[in-house]
Scaffold this motif. Sequence first.
Motif, PDB file in Angstrom:
ATOM      1  N   PRO A 151       7.210  68.318  47.917  1.00 45.25           N
ATOM      2  CA  PRO A 151       7.378  67.230  48.886  1.00 45.25           C
ATOM      3  C   PRO A 151       7.565  65.882  48.199  1.00 45.25           C
ATOM      4  CG  PRO A 151       5.070  67.842  48.729  1.00 45.25           C
ATOM      5  CD  PRO A 151       5.830  68.832  47.881  1.00 45.25           C
ATOM      6  N   LEU A 152       8.343  65.036  48.825  1.00 42.52           N
ATOM      7  CA  LEU A 152       8.518  63.662  48.365  1.00 42.52           C
ATOM      8  C   LEU A 152       7.690  62.740  49.239  1.00 42.52           C
ATOM      9  CD1 LEU A 152      12.417  63.567  47.916  1.00 42.52           C
ATOM     10  CD2 LEU A 152      10.683  64.070  46.184  1.00 42.52           C
ATOM     11  N   ARG A 155       8.375  56.819  50.593  1.00 42.73           N
ATOM     12  CA  ARG A 155       9.200  55.883  49.846  1.00 42.73           C
ATOM     13  C   ARG A 155      10.235  56.607  48.995  1.00 42.73           C
ATOM     14  NH1 ARG A 155      10.522  50.892  50.760  1.00 42.73           N
ATOM     15  NH2 ARG A 155       8.474  49.904  50.495  1.00 42.73           N
ATOM     16  N   GLU A 156       9.813  57.713  48.357  1.00 43.45           N
ATOM     17  CA  GLU A 156      10.758  58.485  47.547  1.00 43.45           C
ATOM     18  C   GLU A 156      11.874  59.059  48.415  1.00 43.45           C
ATOM     19  OE1 GLU A 156       7.504  60.006  44.188  1.00 43.45           O
ATOM     20  OE2 GLU A 156       8.074  61.297  45.863  1.00 43.45           O
ATOM     21  N   THR A 157      11.518  59.497  49.612  1.00 44.13           N
ATOM     22  CA  THR A 157      12.511  60.026  50.543  1.00 44.13           C
ATOM     23  C   THR A 157      13.511  58.945  50.923  1.00 44.13           C
ATOM     24  OG1 THR A 157      10.934  61.630  51.436  1.00 44.13           O
ATOM     25  CG2 THR A 157      12.848  61.109  52.797  1.00 44.13           C
ATOM     26  N   GLU A 158      13.001  57.738  51.136  1.00 46.09           N
ATOM     27  CA  GLU A 158      13.854  56.610  51.503  1.00 46.09           C
ATOM     28  C   GLU A 158      14.820  56.278  50.372  1.00 46.09           C
ATOM     29  OE1 GLU A 158      12.954  52.541  54.084  1.00 46.09           O
ATOM     30  OE2 GLU A 158      11.470  53.327  52.677  1.00 46.09           O
ATOM     31  N   VAL A 159      14.299  56.237  49.153  1.00 49.43           N
ATOM     32  CA  VAL A 159      15.142  55.940  47.993  1.00 49.43           C
ATOM     33  C   VAL A 159      16.203  57.026  47.820  1.00 49.43           C
ATOM     34  CG1 VAL A 159      15.159  55.771  45.472  1.00 49.43           C
ATOM     35  CG2 VAL A 159      13.393  54.585  46.783  1.00 49.43           C
ATOM     36  N   ALA A 184      14.050  52.402  39.598  1.00 48.37           N
ATOM     37  CA  ALA A 184      14.294  53.320  38.490  1.00 48.37           C
ATOM     38  C   ALA A 184      13.118  54.285  38.321  1.00 48.37           C
ATOM     39  CB  ALA A 184      14.542  52.546  37.209  1.00 48.37           C
ATOM     40  N   ASP A 185      11.903  53.785  38.474  1.00 50.85           N
ATOM     41  CA  ASP A 185      10.721  54.644  38.378  1.00 50.85           C
ATOM     42  C   ASP A 185      10.704  55.675  39.502  1.00 50.85           C
ATOM     43  OD1 ASP A 185       9.816  53.443  36.101  1.00 50.85           O
ATOM     44  OD2 ASP A 185       8.397  52.118  37.104  1.00 50.85           O
ATOM     45  N   TYR A 186      11.070  55.230  40.709  1.00 50.19           N
ATOM     46  CA  TYR A 186      11.131  56.163  41.837  1.00 50.19           C
ATOM     47  C   TYR A 186      12.168  57.259  41.573  1.00 50.19           C
ATOM     48  CZ  TYR A 186       8.125  53.659  45.160  1.00 50.19           C
ATOM     49  OH  TYR A 186       7.051  53.095  45.807  1.00 50.19           O
ATOM     50  N   ARG A 192      12.402  64.428  38.791  1.00 50.81           N
ATOM     51  CA  ARG A 192      11.420  65.388  38.276  1.00 50.81           C
ATOM     52  C   ARG A 192      11.004  66.357  39.364  1.00 50.81           C
ATOM     53  NH1 ARG A 192       6.321  66.625  38.343  1.00 50.81           N
ATOM     54  NH2 ARG A 192       5.814  64.960  39.820  1.00 50.81           N
ATOM     55  N   LYS A 193      10.713  65.853  40.553  1.00 49.21           N
ATOM     56  CA  LYS A 193      10.250  66.704  41.646  1.00 49.21           C
ATOM     57  C   LYS A 193      11.339  67.662  42.125  1.00 49.21           C
ATOM     58  CE  LYS A 193       6.536  63.897  43.671  1.00 49.21           C
ATOM     59  NZ  LYS A 193       6.060  63.232  44.907  1.00 49.21           N
ATOM     60  N   LEU A 194      12.578  67.190  42.110  1.00 47.56           N
ATOM     61  CA  LEU A 194      13.682  68.020  42.598  1.00 47.56           C
ATOM     62  C   LEU A 194      14.241  68.927  41.507  1.00 47.56           C
ATOM     63  CD1 LEU A 194      15.725  65.470  44.764  1.00 47.56           C
ATOM     64  CD2 LEU A 194      13.862  66.968  45.465  1.00 47.56           C
TER      65      LEU A 194
END
Length: 214
Positions: A151-152, A155-159, A184-186, A192-194
């Motif tokens: 899961p993201l 905020r990560e989903t938005e980015v 950039a950090d996001y 990494r997660k994907l």
Amino acid sequence: MSAPLFRRALVVDDQPEARAWLEAAVAVAFPEVAVASAGSLGEAMAQLDPAPELALVDLGLPDGSGVALIAALAQRAPACVCVVATVFDDDAHLFPALRAGAQGYVLKDHDRTALAAMLRGIAAGQPPLSASIARRLLRHFQPAAAPQEVPLTARETEVLRLVAKGMTAAEVAQALGLSRHTVADYLKEIYRKLAVGSRAEATLEAARRGLVSP
């Protein structure tokens, strides 16, 4: 009175103690059987005429693999019941032996009585298999578990959604009121997660997750 299940057996093992243990187990399971033995692949090959009806075969022989003997018996005497008796419990030994024609696979951690009981099960159509080998076979043929979707955060989903729409990192930062460094950090964490390594792969994953239209 029913006919004996086996009349001739062949025990193949290069270790005299192990060979004697196997011979004793066969004698307990089938008292009427004539047991021949061999300490090498060559000796065993020389005893295939007439072919045995039961063969207990070690895999690690000094002049080759017991798999070669199993394959030879499968070709020359398809009715012969070949049972592997070995210390190897890994897939690299198990599956080649089964593909060659082995109809049983037992580990050398049983006592004589337990092995004899497993051999007697052949009469009832039960293949002699050590418990750990049976479990390994079951695991091998079970469907692989589907990978869990990581899961993201919101905020990560938005980015990810904005990046998948074609925005640059600078445009995403401006749209969300963030610094380019934060974006950039996001993105690094999203990749990494994907388990992706490029914007194109991230976009495909976003589409798969329904975040953007394909």
